[in-house]
Design a protein around this motif. Structure first.
Motif, PDB file in Angstrom:
ATOM      1  N   ARG A  38       0.855  -1.199   0.000  1.00 28.44           N
ATOM      2  CA  ARG A  38       0.000   0.000   0.000  1.00 28.44           C
ATOM      3  C   ARG A  38       0.890   1.248   0.000  1.00 28.44           C
ATOM      4  NH1 ARG A  38      -4.440  -1.864   4.512  1.00 28.44           N
ATOM      5  NH2 ARG A  38      -5.651  -3.166   3.114  1.00 28.44           N
ATOM      6  N   VAL A  39       1.593   1.468  -1.087  1.00 25.71           N
ATOM      7  CA  VAL A  39       2.579   2.546  -1.142  1.00 25.71           C
ATOM      8  C   VAL A  39       1.953   3.941  -1.148  1.00 25.71           C
ATOM      9  CG1 VAL A  39       4.370   1.130  -2.208  1.00 25.71           C
ATOM     10  CG2 VAL A  39       2.745   2.361  -3.664  1.00 25.71           C
ATOM     11  N   PHE A  40       0.676   4.064  -1.525  1.00 29.68           N
ATOM     12  CA  PHE A  40       0.019   5.369  -1.551  1.00 29.68           C
ATOM     13  C   PHE A  40      -0.937   5.550  -0.363  1.00 29.68           C
ATOM     14  CE2 PHE A  40       1.344   4.697  -5.954  1.00 29.68           C
ATOM     15  CZ  PHE A  40       2.015   5.884  -6.184  1.00 29.68           C
ATOM     16  N   LEU A  41      -0.783   4.732   0.656  1.00 28.67           N
ATOM     17  CA  LEU A  41      -1.623   4.834   1.849  1.00 28.67           C
ATOM     18  C   LEU A  41      -1.567   6.225   2.500  1.00 28.67           C
ATOM     19  CD1 LEU A  41      -3.614   3.258   3.595  1.00 28.67           C
ATOM     20  CD2 LEU A  41      -1.677   2.459   4.958  1.00 28.67           C
ATOM     21  N   PRO A  42      -0.402   6.908   2.534  1.00 29.82           N
ATOM     22  CA  PRO A  42      -0.385   8.251   3.128  1.00 29.82           C
ATOM     23  C   PRO A  42      -1.306   9.252   2.419  1.00 29.82           C
ATOM     24  CG  PRO A  42       1.847   7.404   2.949  1.00 29.82           C
ATOM     25  CD  PRO A  42       0.951   6.442   2.208  1.00 29.82           C
ATOM     26  N   TRP A  43      -1.755   8.906   1.207  1.00 29.98           N
ATOM     27  CA  TRP A  43      -2.665   9.768   0.452  1.00 29.98           C
ATOM     28  C   TRP A  43      -4.054   9.140   0.386  1.00 29.98           C
ATOM     29  CZ3 TRP A  43       2.404   8.809  -0.703  1.00 29.98           C
ATOM     30  CH2 TRP A  43       3.250   9.915  -0.592  1.00 29.98           C
ATOM     31  N   ASN A  44      -4.396   8.348   1.404  1.00 27.85           N
ATOM     32  CA  ASN A  44      -5.724   7.730   1.556  1.00 27.85           C
ATOM     33  C   ASN A  44      -6.092   6.782   0.419  1.00 27.85           C
ATOM     34  OD1 ASN A  44      -6.271   9.115   4.009  1.00 27.85           O
ATOM     35  ND2 ASN A  44      -6.682  10.958   2.804  1.00 27.85           N
ATOM     36  N   ASP A  45      -5.111   6.112  -0.133  1.00 30.75           N
ATOM     37  CA  ASP A  45      -5.350   5.117  -1.171  1.00 30.75           C
ATOM     38  C   ASP A  45      -4.972   3.758  -0.576  1.00 30.75           C
ATOM     39  OD1 ASP A  45      -5.385   3.410  -3.341  1.00 30.75           O
ATOM     40  OD2 ASP A  45      -4.267   4.748  -4.670  1.00 30.75           O
ATOM     41  N   ASN A  46      -5.979   2.929  -0.308  1.00 32.78           N
ATOM     42  CA  ASN A  46      -5.773   1.638   0.344  1.00 32.78           C
ATOM     43  C   ASN A  46      -5.389   0.507  -0.606  1.00 32.78           C
ATOM     44  OD1 ASN A  46      -6.350   2.481   3.004  1.00 32.78           O
ATOM     45  ND2 ASN A  46      -8.528   2.492   2.508  1.00 32.78           N
ATOM     46  N   ALA A  47      -5.320   0.784  -1.901  1.00 36.60           N
ATOM     47  CA  ALA A  47      -5.029  -0.269  -2.876  1.00 36.60           C
ATOM     48  C   ALA A  47      -3.588  -0.768  -2.746  1.00 36.60           C
ATOM     49  CB  ALA A  47      -5.269   0.252  -4.291  1.00 36.60           C
ATOM     50  N   TYR A  48      -3.411  -2.019  -3.112  1.00 36.21           N
ATOM     51  CA  TYR A  48      -2.074  -2.608  -3.188  1.00 36.21           C
ATOM     52  C   TYR A  48      -1.524  -2.374  -4.587  1.00 36.21           C
ATOM     53  CZ  TYR A  48      -2.615  -4.988   1.259  1.00 36.21           C
ATOM     54  OH  TYR A  48      -2.768  -5.267   2.595  1.00 36.21           O
ATOM     55  N   TYR A  49      -0.265  -1.985  -4.674  1.00 39.93           N
ATOM     56  CA  TYR A  49       0.375  -1.699  -5.957  1.00 39.93           C
ATOM     57  C   TYR A  49       1.651  -2.512  -6.103  1.00 39.93           C
ATOM     58  CZ  TYR A  49      -2.626   2.402  -6.497  1.00 39.93           C
ATOM     59  OH  TYR A  49      -3.707   3.235  -6.644  1.00 39.93           O
ATOM     60  N   MET A  50       1.973  -2.834  -7.350  1.00 35.15           N
ATOM     61  CA  MET A  50       3.238  -3.481  -7.693  1.00 35.15           C
ATOM     62  C   MET A  50       4.078  -2.466  -8.464  1.00 35.15           C
ATOM     63  SD  MET A  50       2.111  -7.320  -8.940  1.00 35.15           S
ATOM     64  CE  MET A  50       1.635  -6.722 -10.545  1.00 35.15           C
ATOM     65  N   LEU A  51       5.368  -2.462  -8.207  1.00 34.05           N
ATOM     66  CA  LEU A  51       6.281  -1.575  -8.924  1.00 34.05           C
ATOM     67  C   LEU A  51       6.365  -2.014 -10.375  1.00 34.05           C
ATOM     68  CD1 LEU A  51       8.341   0.757  -8.712  1.00 34.05           C
ATOM     69  CD2 LEU A  51      10.069  -0.988  -8.199  1.00 34.05           C
TER      70      LEU A  51
END
Length: 195
Positions: A38-51
């Protein structure tokens, strides 16, 4: 509900259950980083992302196709989303473009995000390669940038066509400034299914 629709749904469910994350055309795991966070969690995005492959630009852009004056430069985004040791990003001046290598793709509704700054807007196009080698170019939209680094909004692509869902194998992303210069870093893809 018609028998045809029921059959299509059953076929889609069976395909999705066995597909997981699709492999690249070359079958190389280096283009399929299955680690998600959850690399964008600090911006309220709970999705899981792959690089995305080479998406940090720390090793340059060996697998990316760069045109014009696009180049890896010193200077990382200030949030250090990928790593505190990162020190590079990708500069894409007007008239230039950068295209990622093909990467894994999971069927369904997906998103991608990156961190960027610049003096204008950057257009994103998505190249979709099907299982039969057919390539489609889809519009990923335009992202406005400003002088400060910030995460892009979630750039979405919804493939609703049943045939498209069943035949998509890999995607690649192309970034090209519509105006001004773009600088991007840490390109991540939401694979839609849990890895």
């Amino acid at each position: 509900m018609s028998l045809g629709l029921i059959g299509a749904i059953a076929l889609l469910a069976a395909f999705s259950a066995h597909a997981g994350v699709a492999s690249t055309a070359a079958g190389s795991a280096r283009f399929c980083d299955r680690n998600s966070a959850r690399v964008f969690l600090p911006w309220n995005d709970n999705a899981y992302y792959m690089l995305s492959p080479g998406g940090t630009f720390e090793a340059g852009a060996p697998a990316w196709t760069l045109t014009g004056q696009a180049a890896v430069v010193a200077g990382n985004e200030p949030f250090f989303i990928h790593s505190q040791s990162d020190r590079r990003s990708l500069s894409i001046p007007a008239g230039s473009s950068a295209t990622s290598p093909e990467m894994c793709f999971s069927t369904g509704d997906w998103h991608f995000r990156f961190v960027g700054r610049g003096s204008g807007r950057v257009r994103v196009t998505v190249r979709v390669r099907g299982l039969l080698g057919v390539i489609s170019i889809l519009d990923g939209g335009t992202v406005s940038l400003n002088d400060s680094w910030r995460p892009s909004p979630r750039v979405s692509l919804l493939l609703t066509n049943i045939g498209g869902l069943l035949t998509t194998k890999t995607i690649s992303l192309r970034f090209a400034p519509v105006s001004g210069t773009a600088q991007i870093d840490d390109v991540y893809v939401d694979p839609w299914v849990s890895t």
